[in-house]
Motif scaffolding. Structure first.
Motif, short mmCIF file in Angstrom:
data_model
loop_
_atom_site.label_atom_id
_atom_site.label_comp_id
_atom_site.label_asym_id
_atom_site.label_seq_id
_atom_site.Cartn_x
_atom_site.Cartn_y
_atom_site.Cartn_z
N LYS A 120 -40.57 -99.49 58.14
CA LYS A 120 -41.04 -98.24 58.73
C LYS A 120 -40.70 -97.10 57.77
N THR A 178 -40.09 -93.47 56.25
CA THR A 178 -39.67 -92.19 56.80
C THR A 178 -40.70 -91.13 56.45
N LYS A 179 -40.56 -89.98 57.07
CA LYS A 179 -41.47 -88.88 56.79
C LYS A 179 -41.36 -88.45 55.32
N GLY A 218 -36.07 -91.86 50.02
CA GLY A 218 -36.89 -92.18 51.20
C GLY A 218 -37.04 -93.67 51.41
N GLN A 228 -33.82 -94.93 52.95
CA GLN A 228 -33.70 -94.57 54.36
C GLN A 228 -34.64 -95.36 55.26
N SER A 229 -35.69 -95.91 54.70
CA SER A 229 -36.67 -96.64 55.52
C SER A 229 -36.11 -97.98 55.97
N GLU A 230 -36.55 -98.38 57.12
CA GLU A 230 -36.09 -99.66 57.68
C GLU A 230 -37.15 -100.72 57.53
#
Length: 128
Positions: free
Chosen positions: A3, A5-6, A123, A126-128
């Motif tokens: 997923k 992140t922004k 980013g 931080q994404s999963e």
């Protein structure tokens, strides 16, 4: 699947845009090189030193990796693909900086080139 992140999505879009502009700029530079020789008063030594076939190939591969990293980062389908493309892009960026240092065209503003890759990696982290 992961997923994004922004932050990763925004930086991925910027990667895609900068990659497309980079391909366009590289193509125009390569096409305009013979035309620039015809202009009187232009010293072609510096231009020919910068626009070598090696640097043009590095530029095209770098732009394609930038676009691919942007697509992988925005879509969230393959984190491995995003890491590979971003890694290749970062290595080519380092090669480009080393090439600028050897040619004597290195400036402090080269640090700006590292802002997007750092944000992309952050980013992606931080994404999963």
């Amino acid at each position: 699947m992961f997923k994004p992140t922004k932050l990763l999505k925004i930086v991925s879009v910027l990667f895609i845009i900068s990659g497309v502009f980079g391909i366009f700029g590289t193509a125009v530079s390569y096409i305009m090189l013979p035309k620039m020789r015809e202009i009187p008063g232009i010293d072609m030594t510096m231009i020919e030193a910068v626009l070598t076939p090696f640097s043009l190939i590095i530029s095209m591969v770098s732009c394609l990796c930038s676009i691919a990293a942007g697509i992988f980062g925005f879509g969230g389908r393959s984190k491995k693909g995003a890491v590979i493309c971003a890694g290749i892009y970062l290595v080519l960026l380092l090669v480009s900086v080393a090439q600028m240092a050897m040619n004597g065209t290195f400036t402090v503003f080269v640090a700006v080139d590292f802002i997007l890759p750092v944000l992309y990696w952050w980013g992606l982290y931080q994404s999963e």
